[in-house]
Design a protein around this motif. Structure first.
Motif, PDB file in Angstrom:
ATOM      1  N   GLY A  31      34.777  31.042 -34.819  1.00 32.13           N
ATOM      2  CA  GLY A  31      35.634  30.466 -33.785  1.00 32.13           C
ATOM      3  C   GLY A  31      35.688  31.247 -32.482  1.00 32.13           C
ATOM      4  N   PRO A  32      35.895  32.564 -32.539  1.00 33.46           N
ATOM      5  CA  PRO A  32      35.957  33.313 -31.278  1.00 33.46           C
ATOM      6  C   PRO A  32      34.673  33.228 -30.440  1.00 33.46           C
ATOM      7  CG  PRO A  32      36.922  34.598 -33.032  1.00 33.46           C
ATOM      8  CD  PRO A  32      36.288  33.394 -33.677  1.00 33.46           C
ATOM      9  N   LEU A  33      33.518  33.178 -31.099  1.00 32.88           N
ATOM     10  CA  LEU A  33      32.258  33.026 -30.365  1.00 32.88           C
ATOM     11  C   LEU A  33      32.229  31.676 -29.655  1.00 32.88           C
ATOM     12  CD1 LEU A  33      29.330  33.744 -29.587  1.00 32.88           C
ATOM     13  CD2 LEU A  33      28.634  32.773 -31.805  1.00 32.88           C
ATOM     14  N   GLY A  34      32.576  30.621 -30.386  1.00 33.46           N
ATOM     15  CA  GLY A  34      32.592  29.295 -29.771  1.00 33.46           C
ATOM     16  C   GLY A  34      33.576  29.200 -28.620  1.00 33.46           C
ATOM     17  N   LEU A  35      34.759  29.779 -28.808  1.00 32.09           N
ATOM     18  CA  LEU A  35      35.774  29.762 -27.743  1.00 32.09           C
ATOM     19  C   LEU A  35      35.341  30.571 -26.526  1.00 32.09           C
ATOM     20  CD1 LEU A  35      38.935  30.078 -29.975  1.00 32.09           C
ATOM     21  CD2 LEU A  35      38.475  28.198 -28.374  1.00 32.09           C
ATOM     22  N   ALA A  36      34.668  31.685 -26.755  1.00 30.06           N
ATOM     23  CA  ALA A  36      34.192  32.504 -25.631  1.00 30.06           C
ATOM     24  C   ALA A  36      33.111  31.758 -24.847  1.00 30.06           C
ATOM     25  CB  ALA A  36      33.678  33.850 -26.127  1.00 30.06           C
TER      26      ALA A  36
ATOM     27  N   ALA B 151      25.326  28.871 -28.121  1.00 31.25           N
ATOM     28  CA  ALA B 151      26.185  29.706 -28.975  1.00 31.25           C
ATOM     29  C   ALA B 151      27.319  28.884 -29.571  1.00 31.25           C
ATOM     30  CB  ALA B 151      26.734  30.894 -28.185  1.00 31.25           C
ATOM     31  N   GLN B 152      27.870  27.969 -28.789  1.00 30.26           N
ATOM     32  CA  GLN B 152      28.968  27.148 -29.290  1.00 30.26           C
ATOM     33  C   GLN B 152      28.490  26.184 -30.381  1.00 30.26           C
ATOM     34  OE1 GLN B 152      32.710  24.712 -27.431  1.00 30.26           O
ATOM     35  NE2 GLN B 152      31.087  25.245 -26.072  1.00 30.26           N
ATOM     36  N   PHE B 153      27.303  25.625 -30.199  1.00 27.96           N
ATOM     37  CA  PHE B 153      26.755  24.725 -31.213  1.00 27.96           C
ATOM     38  C   PHE B 153      26.497  25.487 -32.518  1.00 27.96           C
ATOM     39  CE2 PHE B 153      23.551  22.180 -33.377  1.00 27.96           C
ATOM     40  CZ  PHE B 153      24.117  20.917 -33.288  1.00 27.96           C
ATOM     41  N   ILE B 154      25.960  26.688 -32.408  1.00 29.44           N
ATOM     42  CA  ILE B 154      25.737  27.520 -33.597  1.00 29.44           C
ATOM     43  C   ILE B 154      27.068  27.849 -34.271  1.00 29.44           C
ATOM     44  CG2 ILE B 154      24.982  29.817 -34.351  1.00 29.44           C
ATOM     45  CD1 ILE B 154      22.739  29.529 -32.187  1.00 29.44           C
ATOM     46  N   ALA B 155      28.095  28.165 -33.476  1.00 24.04           N
ATOM     47  CA  ALA B 155      29.425  28.420 -34.044  1.00 24.04           C
ATOM     48  C   ALA B 155      29.906  27.193 -34.822  1.00 24.04           C
ATOM     49  CB  ALA B 155      30.417  28.786 -32.939  1.00 24.04           C
ATOM     50  N   GLY B 156      29.635  26.002 -34.293  1.00 23.41           N
ATOM     51  CA  GLY B 156      30.010  24.776 -34.996  1.00 23.41           C
ATOM     52  C   GLY B 156      29.308  24.648 -36.333  1.00 23.41           C
TER      53      GLY B 156
ATOM     54  N   ALA C 155      34.126  22.692 -36.931  1.00 21.99           N
ATOM     55  CA  ALA C 155      32.749  22.200 -36.945  1.00 21.99           C
ATOM     56  C   ALA C 155      32.575  21.044 -35.971  1.00 21.99           C
ATOM     57  CB  ALA C 155      32.360  21.777 -38.360  1.00 21.99           C
ATOM     58  N   THR C 156      33.529  20.119 -35.989  1.00 20.71           N
ATOM     59  CA  THR C 156      33.452  18.962 -35.098  1.00 20.71           C
ATOM     60  C   THR C 156      33.605  19.385 -33.640  1.00 20.71           C
ATOM     61  OG1 THR C 156      34.366  17.563 -36.839  1.00 20.71           O
ATOM     62  CG2 THR C 156      34.456  16.700 -34.584  1.00 20.71           C
ATOM     63  N   ALA C 157      34.609  20.216 -33.366  1.00 23.77           N
ATOM     64  CA  ALA C 157      34.873  20.616 -31.985  1.00 23.77           C
ATOM     65  C   ALA C 157      33.725  21.443 -31.409  1.00 23.77           C
ATOM     66  CB  ALA C 157      36.187  21.392 -31.906  1.00 23.77           C
ATOM     67  N   PHE C 158      33.348  22.526 -32.072  1.00 24.07           N
ATOM     68  CA  PHE C 158      32.313  23.396 -31.507  1.00 24.07           C
ATOM     69  C   PHE C 158      30.957  22.705 -31.421  1.00 24.07           C
ATOM     70  CE2 PHE C 158      35.093  27.049 -32.964  1.00 24.07           C
ATOM     71  CZ  PHE C 158      35.554  27.317 -31.688  1.00 24.07           C
ATOM     72  N   SER C 159      30.595  21.925 -32.433  1.00 22.11           N
ATOM     73  CA  SER C 159      29.314  21.212 -32.379  1.00 22.11           C
ATOM     74  C   SER C 159      29.331  20.180 -31.252  1.00 22.11           C
ATOM     75  CB  SER C 159      29.021  20.533 -33.715  1.00 22.11           C
ATOM     76  OG  SER C 159      28.935  21.481 -34.740  1.00 22.11           O
TER      77      SER C 159
END
Length: 184
Positions: free
Chosen positions: A11-16, A52-57, A69-73
């Motif tokens: 989550g923190p990676l996706g948010l960053a 990076a955000q897609f990978i976080a998802g 998963a839904t949000a970051f992807s």
């Protein structure tokens, strides 16, 4: 019996990735920095906000977190698509693109009622920014209101990322994320 491997919170990676890319684009939309800086946003949109955000998802899927998963992807894919269409799409086309991501975000915002207040405010400001920027695409208003709301959204996402990393590293709450809006 196989040993269970613990994975870090993606989550923190996706948010960053989301927060930094959103802040820079929002500074352009708000008129604080020149539209000539769009190249920086496009690079971030492809690599950090998108990749990076897609990978976080994908890692959120592995953790069993349907919301994450839904949000970051989805937003990772948004930024990758933005990279390809931003200069090619007519304003109204970009408006429709933003409108439908605004609708998705409005639905996801309802899901944050059961998460923490920090995410509640990230998604609240995000759906507002999407709608305001869609109105800009439709020629109804300038980009400044959406830019300022987007900047608040990006900064809130960065705070949420930072707080999650610090709290996990410390093993206790150092920076608050707030209780859910709705009680389960």
């Amino acid at each position: 019996m196989a040993e269970q491997t613990k994975i870090a919170d993606p989550g923190p990676l996706g948010l960053a990735g989301f927060g930094i890319t959103t802040c820079i684009l929002s500074l352009i939309n708000a008129g604080v920095i020149s539209a000539g800086a769009l190249g920086v946003v496009l690079g971030l949109a492809l690599a950090y906000g998108g990749g990076a955000q897609f990978i976080a998802g994908m890692w959120e899927f592995r953790k069993g977190n349907t919301f994450g998963a839904t949000a970051f992807s989805s937003y990772g894919a948004f930024w990758i698509a933005f990279y390809f269409i931003e200069k090619a799409a007519p304003p109204a086309g970009l408006g429709v693109f933003l409108l439908f991501f605004g609708i998705l975000t409005l639905f996801l915002w309802i899901g944050t009622f059961y998460l923490n207040r920090a995410l509640f405010f990230v998604f609240l400001t995000l759906w507002l920014a999407f709608f305001l920027l869609a109105f800009h695409g439709f020629g109804v208003m300038g980009s400044q209101p959406g830019g300022w709301v987007g900047l608040i959204c990006g900064l809130t996402a960065l705070y949420t990322s930072f707080a999650t990393v610090i709290n996990a590293t410390a093993g206790k709450t150092i920076l608050p994320l707030g209780r859910p809006v709705a009680r389960s």
